[in-house]
Design an enzyme around this catalytic site. Structure first.
Site, PDB file in Angstrom:
ATOM      1  N   SER A   1       0.855  -1.185   0.000  1.00 32.11           N
ATOM      2  CA  SER A   1       0.000   0.000   0.000  1.00 32.11           C
ATOM      3  C   SER A   1       0.892   1.236   0.000  1.00 32.11           C
ATOM      4  O   SER A   1       2.088   1.149   0.323  1.00 32.11           O
ATOM      5  CB  SER A   1      -0.847  -0.010   1.290  1.00 32.11           C
ATOM      6  OG  SER A   1      -1.497   1.224   1.474  1.00 32.11           O
TER       7      SER A   1
ATOM      8  N   TYR B   1      -2.057  -1.403  10.332  1.00 33.52           N
ATOM      9  CA  TYR B   1      -2.071  -1.492   8.860  1.00 33.52           C
ATOM     10  C   TYR B   1      -0.694  -1.115   8.319  1.00 33.52           C
ATOM     11  O   TYR B   1      -0.152  -1.787   7.439  1.00 33.52           O
ATOM     12  CB  TYR B   1      -3.157  -0.564   8.310  1.00 33.52           C
ATOM     13  CG  TYR B   1      -3.470  -0.753   6.839  1.00 33.52           C
ATOM     14  CD1 TYR B   1      -4.301  -1.784   6.409  1.00 33.52           C
ATOM     15  CD2 TYR B   1      -2.951   0.109   5.873  1.00 33.52           C
ATOM     16  CE1 TYR B   1      -4.607  -1.945   5.056  1.00 33.52           C
ATOM     17  CE2 TYR B   1      -3.249  -0.044   4.534  1.00 33.52           C
ATOM     18  CZ  TYR B   1      -4.078  -1.069   4.122  1.00 33.52           C
ATOM     19  OH  TYR B   1      -4.372  -1.229   2.779  1.00 33.52           O
TER      20      TYR B   1
HETATM   21  N1  NAD Z   1      -8.720   0.432  -1.560  1.00 35.76           N
HETATM   22  C1  NAD Z   1      -7.629   1.114  -1.205  1.00 35.76           C
HETATM   23  O1  NAD Z   1      -7.662   2.342  -1.081  1.00 35.76           O
HETATM   24  C2  NAD Z   1      -6.329   0.377  -0.975  1.00 35.76           C
HETATM   25  C3  NAD Z   1      -5.171   1.135  -0.812  1.00 35.76           C
HETATM   26  C4  NAD Z   1      -3.972   0.474  -0.588  1.00 35.76           C
HETATM   27  C5  NAD Z   1      -3.927  -0.902  -0.548  1.00 35.76           C
HETATM   28  N2  NAD Z   1      -5.061  -1.616  -0.720  1.00 35.76           N
HETATM   29  C6  NAD Z   1      -4.971  -3.066  -0.645  1.00 35.76           C
HETATM   30  O2  NAD Z   1      -5.535  -3.640  -1.822  1.00 35.76           O
HETATM   31  C7  NAD Z   1      -5.976  -4.962  -1.511  1.00 35.76           C
HETATM   32  C8  NAD Z   1      -7.377  -5.164  -2.053  1.00 35.76           C
HETATM   33  O3  NAD Z   1      -8.267  -4.337  -1.323  1.00 35.76           O
HETATM   34  P1  NAD Z   1      -9.578  -3.650  -1.933  1.00 35.76           P
HETATM   35  O4  NAD Z   1      -9.394  -2.201  -1.807  1.00 35.76           O
HETATM   36  O5  NAD Z   1      -9.913  -4.248  -3.220  1.00 35.76           O
HETATM   37  O6  NAD Z   1     -10.632  -4.054  -0.781  1.00 35.76           O
HETATM   38  P2  NAD Z   1     -12.022  -4.830  -0.813  1.00 35.76           P
HETATM   39  O7  NAD Z   1     -12.512  -4.800   0.594  1.00 35.76           O
HETATM   40  O8  NAD Z   1     -12.915  -4.278  -1.863  1.00 35.76           O
HETATM   41  O9  NAD Z   1     -11.604  -6.328  -1.223  1.00 35.76           O
HETATM   42  C9  NAD Z   1     -10.850  -7.143  -0.361  1.00 35.76           C
HETATM   43  C10 NAD Z   1     -11.312  -8.590  -0.525  1.00 35.76           C
HETATM   44  O10 NAD Z   1     -10.498  -9.406   0.334  1.00 35.76           O
HETATM   45  C11 NAD Z   1     -11.346 -10.377   0.928  1.00 35.76           C
HETATM   46  N3  NAD Z   1     -10.786 -10.864   2.183  1.00 35.76           N
HETATM   47  C12 NAD Z   1     -10.741 -10.234   3.381  1.00 35.76           C
HETATM   48  N4  NAD Z   1     -10.202 -11.032   4.310  1.00 35.76           N
HETATM   49  C13 NAD Z   1      -9.887 -12.185   3.690  1.00 35.76           C
HETATM   50  C14 NAD Z   1      -9.293 -13.395   4.129  1.00 35.76           C
HETATM   51  N5  NAD Z   1      -8.943 -13.565   5.425  1.00 35.76           N
HETATM   52  N6  NAD Z   1      -9.113 -14.386   3.230  1.00 35.76           N
HETATM   53  C15 NAD Z   1      -9.503 -14.236   1.937  1.00 35.76           C
HETATM   54  N7  NAD Z   1     -10.068 -13.111   1.468  1.00 35.76           N
HETATM   55  C16 NAD Z   1     -10.260 -12.100   2.339  1.00 35.76           C
HETATM   56  C17 NAD Z   1     -12.666  -9.646   1.171  1.00 35.76           C
HETATM   57  O11 NAD Z   1     -13.740 -10.553   1.341  1.00 35.76           O
HETATM   58  C18 NAD Z   1     -12.773  -8.798  -0.099  1.00 35.76           C
HETATM   59  O12 NAD Z   1     -13.472  -9.496  -1.111  1.00 35.76           O
HETATM   60  C19 NAD Z   1      -5.862  -5.120   0.004  1.00 35.76           C
HETATM   61  O13 NAD Z   1      -4.660  -5.812   0.307  1.00 35.76           O
HETATM   62  C20 NAD Z   1      -5.752  -3.684   0.492  1.00 35.76           C
HETATM   63  O14 NAD Z   1      -5.072  -3.568   1.719  1.00 35.76           O
HETATM   64  C21 NAD Z   1      -6.272  -1.013  -0.931  1.00 35.76           C
END
Ligand code: NAD
Length: 280
Positions: free
Chosen positions: A144, A157
């Site tokens: 991230s 985080y």
């Molecule tokens: N959205 C942002 O702004 C952002 C920024 C930086 C990093 N990220 C990272 O991107 C990645 C994807 O996140 P996103 O934004 O698409 O979020 P999101 O919440 O839309 O999707 C995350 C998915 O991970 C699944 N998940 C959660 N816990 C789990 C587990 N224990 N086992 C299997 N699946 C699990 C959830 O059910 C969900 O479908 C994450 O690692 C997040 O930390 C997101």
């Protein structure tokens, strides 16, 4: 990896957000998919979208918790048996938690580390033997912008995402030295419009920072500016170009620059952002 056509990709957290968009765009490019998520309904919906996008690709679905090491290893083995090879693992599943470093309980800290850090390690170790065997493999680990700089209320985080970045940067250097046909990319998204904030756990302790726990999610969500579809496109382009790391979104590009020029004083910029977001 010049093309995803005919390749096999495994994606964790494929039920929502960036993971879902990666699945749809990989399907459009002719890549077969092994999708996993904790949420069975959502990951099945992603599979249907991927099949609609390109009926020629094969898509399988698994419901699993990335924190469960044995389940992740069993999924990798199942995927290899079903497809005969695996080229890509996207260790994308992640959750968010806000709370102060002082008050966040060890149970909450462990919950987040088990998913955001150990989940990435499990996926990397479970899939690497199959990626090597394919002769053309890639590990894509999601850190991230918060793996590059820290913010108040995000210590757990930040700890997990800094760890994912260190782990993945070391892994990439090892893979380069081993010349084993496998590479690795570290993904560093800024604010992406997904369900992450809505699904986040908010600890009441952030009230000590002047942030109202009841309105935090709505206020934080205003910082999520890049679409998940755009994010997936940027990530896949970086994998094709074999980049070591990829910043996703203009906010990530800008804040990364600020952090590098002002490795300590960037905290002042974060302070201003906190004021703009939460009025503190
Ligand atoms: N959205 C942002 O702004 C952002 C920024 C930086 C990093 N990220 C990272 O991107 C990645 C994807 O996140 P996103 O934004 O698409 O979020 P999101 O919440 O839309 O999707 C995350 C998915 O991970 C699944 N998940 C959660 N816990 C789990 C587990 N224990 N086992 C299997 N699946 C699990 C959830 O059910 C969900 O479908 C994450 O690692 C997040 O930390 C997101």
């Amino acid at each position: 990896m010049q093309t995803f056509q005919g390749k096999v990709a495994a994606i964790t957290g494929a039920g929502s957000g960036i993971g879902r968009e990666l699945a749809i765009q990989l399907a459009a490019q002719g890549c077969h998919l092994s999708l996993a998520d904790l949420d069975e309904t959502n990951v099945s919906a992603t599979a249907a979208l991927a099949r609609d996008t390109n009926p020629a690709v094969r898509v399988t679905v698994s419901t699993l918790d990335v924190a469960d090491r044995e389940a992740v290893f069993a999924w990798a083995e199942r995927t290899a048996n079903e497809y005969g090879k695996i080229n890509l693992i996207f260790n994308n599943a992640g959750v968010a938690l806000s709370g102060t470093a002082e008050a966040t309980t060890i149970d909450k800290f462990t919950w987040l580390m088990n998913i955001n850090f150990w989940g990435v390690v499990h996926g990397t170790q479970a899939f690497l033997p199959y990626l090597r065997a394919s002769g053309n493999g890639h590990v894509v680990n999601t850190s991230s912008l918060f793996g590059l700089l820290a913010a108040p209320g995000s210590s757990t985080y930040n700890a997990a995402k800094f760890a994912v970045r260190g782990y993945t940067e070391s892994l990439r250097q090892e893979l380069d030295l081993m010349r084993c046909g496998v590479s690795a990319t570290c993904v560093l998204p800024g604010g992406i419009k997904t369900a992450i904030a809505r699904n986040a756990r908010t600890d009441a302790s952030i009230a000590a920072l002047g942030i109202d726990p009841a309105t935090r999610t709505d206020k934080f969500s205003k910082n999520l500016v890049t679409s998940a579809s755009r994010a997936a496109g940027i990530i896949l382009a970086a994998v094709r170009q074999n980049k070591r790391r990829v910043l996703v979104g203009k906010d990530a590009v800008l804040l990364d620059k600020i952090q590098r020029v002002f490795p300590s004083a960037y905290a002042g910029v974060i302070r201003l952002m906190m004021r703009r977001t939460y009025g503190i």
